[in-house]
Design a protein around this motif. Structure first.
Motif, PDB file in Angstrom:
ATOM      1  N   GLY A 142       0.816  -1.210   0.000  1.00 55.26           N
ATOM      2  CA  GLY A 142       0.000   0.000   0.000  1.00 55.26           C
ATOM      3  C   GLY A 142       0.846   1.255   0.000  1.00 55.26           C
ATOM      4  O   GLY A 142       0.566   2.212  -0.726  1.00 55.26           O
ATOM      5  N   ALA A 143       1.925   1.257   0.812  1.00 54.40           N
ATOM      6  CA  ALA A 143       2.784   2.432   0.892  1.00 54.40           C
ATOM      7  C   ALA A 143       3.534   2.669  -0.408  1.00 54.40           C
ATOM      8  O   ALA A 143       3.623   3.809  -0.893  1.00 54.40           O
ATOM      9  CB  ALA A 143       3.767   2.272   2.053  1.00 54.40           C
ATOM     10  N   ILE A 144       4.071   1.601  -1.008  1.00 54.10           N
ATOM     11  CA  ILE A 144       4.826   1.760  -2.255  1.00 54.10           C
ATOM     12  C   ILE A 144       3.905   2.190  -3.393  1.00 54.10           C
ATOM     13  O   ILE A 144       4.348   2.789  -4.382  1.00 54.10           O
ATOM     14  CB  ILE A 144       5.565   0.450  -2.613  1.00 54.10           C
ATOM     15  N   GLY A 145       2.606   1.905  -3.255  1.00 56.70           N
ATOM     16  CA  GLY A 145       1.656   2.304  -4.287  1.00 56.70           C
ATOM     17  C   GLY A 145       1.666   3.802  -4.524  1.00 56.70           C
ATOM     18  O   GLY A 145       1.549   4.263  -5.681  1.00 56.70           O
ATOM     19  N   PHE A 146       1.807   4.598  -3.458  1.00 58.10           N
ATOM     20  CA  PHE A 146       1.828   6.051  -3.628  1.00 58.10           C
ATOM     21  C   PHE A 146       3.065   6.484  -4.415  1.00 58.10           C
ATOM     22  O   PHE A 146       3.015   7.429  -5.203  1.00 58.10           O
ATOM     23  CB  PHE A 146       1.790   6.736  -2.256  1.00 58.10           C
ATOM     24  N   PHE A 147       4.174   5.789  -4.216  1.00 51.44           N
ATOM     25  CA  PHE A 147       5.380   6.057  -4.999  1.00 51.44           C
ATOM     26  C   PHE A 147       5.158   5.694  -6.467  1.00 51.44           C
ATOM     27  O   PHE A 147       5.593   6.415  -7.375  1.00 51.44           O
ATOM     28  CB  PHE A 147       6.553   5.263  -4.423  1.00 51.44           C
ATOM     29  N   LEU A 148       4.443   4.603  -6.709  1.00 52.59           N
ATOM     30  CA  LEU A 148       4.215   4.148  -8.080  1.00 52.59           C
ATOM     31  C   LEU A 148       3.313   5.090  -8.869  1.00 52.59           C
ATOM     32  O   LEU A 148       3.324   5.066 -10.107  1.00 52.59           O
ATOM     33  CB  LEU A 148       3.615   2.742  -8.070  1.00 52.59           C
ATOM     34  N   LEU A 149       2.531   5.918  -8.173  1.00 56.18           N
ATOM     35  CA  LEU A 149       1.697   6.897  -8.877  1.00 56.18           C
ATOM     36  C   LEU A 149       2.542   7.837  -9.735  1.00 56.18           C
ATOM     37  O   LEU A 149       2.045   8.413 -10.710  1.00 56.18           O
ATOM     38  CB  LEU A 149       0.876   7.717  -7.876  1.00 56.18           C
ATOM     39  N   LEU A 150       3.816   7.977  -9.390  1.00 60.41           N
ATOM     40  CA  LEU A 150       4.713   8.822 -10.186  1.00 60.41           C
ATOM     41  C   LEU A 150       4.995   8.232 -11.556  1.00 60.41           C
ATOM     42  O   LEU A 150       5.444   8.940 -12.459  1.00 60.41           O
ATOM     43  CB  LEU A 150       6.042   9.028  -9.447  1.00 60.41           C
TER      44      LEU A 150
END
Length: 398
Positions: A122-130
């Motif tokens: 879930g946390a890495i998902g916000f990074f992947l939005l880039l």
């Protein structure tokens, strides 16, 4: 439509098989604890268990979680495309999905087991939005850059580790007693409050800050694969899968073996990172090749059923194994050996294959997957509200 069903079956089949690998790797944590699994000598293992442990470390532990990460990145792009086809703003759906995973991961790690991966996803998902809107070449370049950086950061002798070795061994010995015979409350308190490494808050913060560098590459490679349509037409891509498996498996095995056999050498960590990544790709391509040849076989449908229920099955593995090994269950923590743990993992997975196939013949979605869809789509049905055109430049909910 037939090609789309075949594509989904192949991807779900790979996801289902990866759950077996994840269970085999996690069985070391269930049996010995997240820190104790790398201090196996404290459990006085037999020669057979030492061999089984080596095989698990080389061929399983570091290569199946990356496959799951790859499929997570792949699935993000497929979800984005589906939402865009419906005229929906995919970012808000992603944010809700990532928050659900973080919440589920927090509850999972706090109340059940320390080996959770859902919070990290879930946390890495916000990074992947880039990266979801970037060109496929850009995503590939960043994936390679981060992989090289993580391999470089892994270079160093175990003697250079910042933690207190004696403190870690004392923690592992305490874990043997608490997990093997303690109550649920005692185990939960030990898991959440005992400090195994003796690091400062700054050192722990630094470890958390650097974590995305080590885990992000396979997520990005999954995004790239979706953009490059690796699994769009499995029949036509079969030579690609075959060649990928041949090119990745052998060097992956060599590097992973070298990293384990010479694990006291400074370069062993770098060999592990590169070897595990190549092995993950080798397994991916090999499974894709096999499943593309047997796209309509009953076995693929069974593995695909496991993949469709991936979150439910993953959490059920925790419930089953903690009940077997922890003191509030059968209390077998650290007692049955590595080889017996492997056989137990295969037996549990076989039950999950049969159960998942039975379940998916009667229901469209697993219970945890249903909750995820309801949360993500803000809908009791679990389906997003599709937008359709009703006039020039005007849309409304279907």
């Amino acid at each position: 439509m037939k090609e789309n069903r075949q594509r989904l079956a192949v991807v779900d089949g790979i996801r289902g098989c990866s759950l077996l690998g994840i269970l085999l790797a996690n069985m070391l944590i269930f049996q010995y604890g997240i820190w104790g699994k790398d201090e196996l000598h404290l459990y006085a293992p037999s020669a057979v268990d030492v061999g089984a442990y080596a095989l698990t470390k080389i061929f399983v532990e570091g290569s199946f979680l990356p496959i799951f990460a790859f499929l997570f990145g792949f699935g993000l792009i497929k979800m984005k495309e589906s939402l865009q086809e419906k005229g929906l703003p995919y970012r808000r759906y992603f944010v809700r999905r990532f928050l659900f995973l973080m919440l589920a991961g927090f509850l999972h790690s706090t109340y059940l087991w320390e080996g959770d991966i859902l919070f990290c996803y879930g946390a890495i998902g916000f990074f992947l939005l880039l990266f979801v809107n970037r060109k496929q070449k850009t995503v590939l370049v960043w994936g390679v850059i981060l992989l090289v950086i993580s391999a470089a950061l892994s270079y160093g002798s175990p003697a250079d580790a910042p933690y207190d070795k004696q403190k870690l061994e004392a923690y592992v010995k305490e874990t043997m007693t608490v997990y093997g015979s303690g109550t649920y409350a005692a185990i939960k308190d030990h898991r959440n409050n005992a400090d195994p490494l003796g690091l400062s808050d700054v050192e722990y913060a630094g470890m958390l800050f650097m974590a995305p560098v080590f885990v992000a590459p396979m997520f990005l490679f999954g995004i790239y694969a979706a953009k490059a349509r690796w699994f769009h037409e499995p029949d036509r891509e079969r030579p690609f899968y075959r060649n990928g498996a041949i090119l990745c498996l052998l060097p992956g095995v060599v590097l992973a073996c070298a990293g384990y056999v010479w694990r006291d050498e400074a370069w062993s960590g770098t060999a592990d990172v590169l070897g595990n990544s190549l092995l993950a790709f080798g397994y991916l391509f090999a499974l894709a090749y096999v499943f593309s040849q047997a796209a309509w076989s009953p076995w693929l449908r069974r593995f695909a059923s496991v993949g469709k229920l991936s979150m439910t099955n993953y959490l059920m593995q925790t419930v089953i194994c903690t009940t077997i090994f922890y003191g509030y269950g059968l209390g077998l923590f650290g007692n049955i050996g590595v080889l017996a743990g492997i056989l137990l993992a295969v037996a549990i997975f076989a039950v999950q294959v049969a159960g998942s196939h039975w379940y998916m013949r009667r229901f469209r979605c697993g219970p945890v997957e249903k909750l995820l869809r309801m949360w993500t789509n803000v809908s009791f049905s679990g389906r997003p509200k599709e937008k359709v055109a009703v006039g020039r430049g005007v849309t409304t909910s279907a």
